[in-house]
Design an enzyme around this catalytic site. Structure first.
Site, PDB file in Angstrom:
ATOM      1  N   ASP A  90       0.829  -1.200   0.000  1.00 45.49           N
ATOM      2  CA  ASP A  90       0.000   0.000   0.000  1.00 45.49           C
ATOM      3  C   ASP A  90       0.870   1.260   0.000  1.00 45.49           C
ATOM      4  O   ASP A  90       1.951   1.273   0.589  1.00 45.49           O
ATOM      5  CB  ASP A  90      -0.897  -0.015   1.248  1.00 45.49           C
ATOM      6  CG  ASP A  90      -2.010   1.001   1.185  1.00 45.49           C
ATOM      7  OD1 ASP A  90      -2.284   1.538   0.095  1.00 45.49           O
ATOM      8  OD2 ASP A  90      -2.629   1.266   2.237  1.00 45.49           O
ATOM      9  N   TRP A 145       3.016   7.906  -1.952  1.00 46.79           N
ATOM     10  CA  TRP A 145       4.455   8.132  -2.131  1.00 46.79           C
ATOM     11  C   TRP A 145       4.680   9.128  -3.266  1.00 46.79           C
ATOM     12  O   TRP A 145       5.482  10.065  -3.139  1.00 46.79           O
ATOM     13  CB  TRP A 145       5.135   6.812  -2.439  1.00 46.79           C
ATOM     14  CG  TRP A 145       6.625   6.889  -2.612  1.00 46.79           C
ATOM     15  CD1 TRP A 145       7.581   6.707  -1.662  1.00 46.79           C
ATOM     16  CD2 TRP A 145       7.329   7.169  -3.836  1.00 46.79           C
ATOM     17  NE1 TRP A 145       8.839   6.851  -2.202  1.00 46.79           N
ATOM     18  CE2 TRP A 145       8.712   7.144  -3.541  1.00 46.79           C
ATOM     19  CE3 TRP A 145       6.930   7.439  -5.145  1.00 46.79           C
ATOM     20  CZ2 TRP A 145       9.687   7.377  -4.507  1.00 46.79           C
ATOM     21  CZ3 TRP A 145       7.898   7.679  -6.111  1.00 46.79           C
ATOM     22  CH2 TRP A 145       9.263   7.645  -5.792  1.00 46.79           C
ATOM     23  N   HIS A 149       3.619   3.676  -8.861  1.00 50.12           N
ATOM     24  CA  HIS A 149       3.452   2.258  -9.172  1.00 50.12           C
ATOM     25  C   HIS A 149       4.737   1.667  -9.745  1.00 50.12           C
ATOM     26  O   HIS A 149       5.095   0.519  -9.445  1.00 50.12           O
ATOM     27  CB  HIS A 149       2.297   2.072 -10.158  1.00 50.12           C
ATOM     28  CG  HIS A 149       0.953   2.430  -9.587  1.00 50.12           C
ATOM     29  ND1 HIS A 149       0.527   1.977  -8.350  1.00 50.12           N
ATOM     30  CD2 HIS A 149      -0.065   3.197 -10.083  1.00 50.12           C
ATOM     31  CE1 HIS A 149      -0.688   2.439  -8.114  1.00 50.12           C
ATOM     32  NE2 HIS A 149      -1.061   3.190  -9.141  1.00 50.12           N
ATOM     33  N   SER A 205      -6.394  -5.791  -6.443  1.00 49.54           N
ATOM     34  CA  SER A 205      -7.637  -6.196  -5.807  1.00 49.54           C
ATOM     35  C   SER A 205      -8.776  -6.190  -6.813  1.00 49.54           C
ATOM     36  O   SER A 205      -8.800  -5.374  -7.749  1.00 49.54           O
ATOM     37  CB  SER A 205      -7.959  -5.232  -4.658  1.00 49.54           C
ATOM     38  OG  SER A 205      -9.293  -5.408  -4.221  1.00 49.54           O
ATOM     39  N   TRP A 233     -10.950  -2.161  -9.752  1.00 48.45           N
ATOM     40  CA  TRP A 233     -11.563  -1.801 -11.028  1.00 48.45           C
ATOM     41  C   TRP A 233     -12.282  -0.463 -10.951  1.00 48.45           C
ATOM     42  O   TRP A 233     -12.598   0.151 -11.982  1.00 48.45           O
ATOM     43  CB  TRP A 233     -12.549  -2.888 -11.464  1.00 48.45           C
ATOM     44  CG  TRP A 233     -11.886  -4.173 -11.835  1.00 48.45           C
ATOM     45  CD1 TRP A 233     -11.855  -5.324 -11.094  1.00 48.45           C
ATOM     46  CD2 TRP A 233     -11.144  -4.455 -13.022  1.00 48.45           C
ATOM     47  NE1 TRP A 233     -11.144  -6.298 -11.751  1.00 48.45           N
ATOM     48  CE2 TRP A 233     -10.694  -5.796 -12.942  1.00 48.45           C
ATOM     49  CE3 TRP A 233     -10.808  -3.704 -14.154  1.00 48.45           C
ATOM     50  CZ2 TRP A 233      -9.934  -6.395 -13.947  1.00 48.45           C
ATOM     51  CZ3 TRP A 233     -10.057  -4.298 -15.154  1.00 48.45           C
ATOM     52  CH2 TRP A 233      -9.628  -5.629 -15.051  1.00 48.45           C
ATOM     53  N   ARG A 283     -10.975   2.212  -9.894  1.00 47.26           N
ATOM     54  CA  ARG A 283      -9.997   3.275 -10.098  1.00 47.26           C
ATOM     55  C   ARG A 283     -10.121   3.837 -11.517  1.00 47.26           C
ATOM     56  O   ARG A 283     -10.703   3.202 -12.400  1.00 47.26           O
ATOM     57  CB  ARG A 283      -8.578   2.739  -9.875  1.00 47.26           C
ATOM     58  CG  ARG A 283      -8.302   2.322  -8.438  1.00 47.26           C
ATOM     59  CD  ARG A 283      -6.847   1.971  -8.240  1.00 47.26           C
ATOM     60  NE  ARG A 283      -6.555   1.620  -6.866  1.00 47.26           N
ATOM     61  CZ  ARG A 283      -5.340   1.423  -6.375  1.00 47.26           C
ATOM     62  NH1 ARG A 283      -4.274   1.565  -7.181  1.00 47.26           N
ATOM     63  NH2 ARG A 283      -5.156   1.112  -5.106  1.00 47.26           N
ATOM     64  N   LEU A 290      11.532 -20.527  -3.655  1.00 45.47           N
ATOM     65  CA  LEU A 290      10.543 -19.632  -3.054  1.00 45.47           C
ATOM     66  C   LEU A 290       9.278 -19.701  -3.900  1.00 45.47           C
ATOM     67  O   LEU A 290       9.356 -19.697  -5.128  1.00 45.47           O
ATOM     68  CB  LEU A 290      11.071 -18.186  -3.022  1.00 45.47           C
ATOM     69  CG  LEU A 290      10.050 -17.076  -2.703  1.00 45.47           C
ATOM     70  CD1 LEU A 290       9.664 -17.125  -1.226  1.00 45.47           C
ATOM     71  CD2 LEU A 290      10.600 -15.698  -3.066  1.00 45.47           C
ATOM     72  N   LEU A 344      -7.409  -5.341   6.608  1.00 41.98           N
ATOM     73  CA  LEU A 344      -7.100  -6.397   5.647  1.00 41.98           C
ATOM     74  C   LEU A 344      -7.522  -6.052   4.225  1.00 41.98           C
ATOM     75  O   LEU A 344      -6.961  -6.587   3.261  1.00 41.98           O
ATOM     76  CB  LEU A 344      -7.777  -7.708   6.060  1.00 41.98           C
ATOM     77  CG  LEU A 344      -7.001  -8.613   7.012  1.00 41.98           C
ATOM     78  CD1 LEU A 344      -7.852  -9.804   7.417  1.00 41.98           C
ATOM     79  CD2 LEU A 344      -5.714  -9.092   6.362  1.00 41.98           C
TER      80      LEU A 344
END
Length: 251
Positions: A25, A30, A42, A70, A74, A76, A136, A200
């Site tokens: 987030d 920023w 981004h 998320s 959509w 945005r 990983l 969350l």
């Protein structure tokens, strides 16, 4: 004990989390603080992701789950969504070979129906190429929402009942857990959210039942290995303080 009712560590006393999930987030904030366009925030966020994937491997983390897009994003502006998808395309095309070389397995969770064809193809390519890697596991939550995930799992189980394939009584916490997007993955030991927010936001709500949470004030583009180590140190302090975390005493 079934995974749905136990922490990811299966009762073992770990001072370091095996599975870390991150809500990335603060890209926009920023950028705004520096008088830059959100797209630059981004872009810098992708650089932070590269640092954290590398750091996770170095720190022995086995699973890293990131909330990349998320299902609620959509709403945005279309231009911002286009920028985000452009970054995803470039990340996979430019970084997939490096991830594969470094032994990173990519797994994508979330709704893929309705995605643009090239995006869906790139996600499949990332999974297929890295399927057998073991260093990983990078779990990318893309077009993901936890409520939708749980609802879809419930629908699948209800359909099986209607078709006579299972009884109502056979539906347990474990069977629901096995119907989620994250089947086969351990629940996260530690969930980190950057930028100071403490919620969350519809992320891994079922899987977070026994997770520890660390909220950090810095925005995601500034997150690095030192910040990750600090969050893990906080997790370890809680392990020592509570003798393996409260969840483990319930097993």
């Amino acid at each position: 004990m079934p995974n749905a009712a136990a922490p990811a560590t299966d009762g073992s006393d770990r001072s370091s989390p095996a599975h870390v999930a991150i809500i990335m987030d603060g890209n926009g904030r920023w950028a705004a603080a520096r008088g830059l366009p959100r797209a630059e925030g981004h872009r810098r966020g992708v650089e932070a992701l590269r640092r954290v994937v590398r750091a996770s491997s170095e720190l022995g983390i086995q699973y890293l789950t990131i909330f990349s897009f998320s299902s609620e994003n959509w709403s945005r502006p279309a231009s911002e969504i286009s920028d985000l998808f452009g970054l995803l395309r470039r990340f996979i095309r430019n970084d997939l070979a490096t991830l594969h070389r470094d032994g990173v397995r990519v797994r994508v969770i979330g709704e893929r129906q309705g995605l643009e064809g090239d995006i869906a193809s790139l996600l499949r390519e990332a999974e297929d190429l890295t399927r057998n890697n073991t260093k990983l596991t990078l779990v990318v939550a893309f077009n993901y929402g936890s409520r939708h995930e749980i609802a879809m799992a419930a629908q699948r189980l209800a359909r099986e009942v209607a078709e006579g394939k299972r009884s109502v009584e056979s539906i347990t916490a474990d069977t629901l857990n096995q119907s989620l997007d994250t089947v086969g993955l351990p629940d996260p030991d530690l969930i980190i959210r950057t930028s100071g927010e403490q919620r969350l936001s519809n992320f891994l709500m079922w899987q977070a039942a026994y997770s520890e949470f660390v909220f950090v004030p810095i925005h995601w583009p500034d997150f690095d290995k030192a910040a990750l180590e600090s969050a893990i140190a906080e997790y370890a302090r809680r392990e020592r303080r509570f003798g393996g975390l409260v969840a483990k005493t319930a097993s």
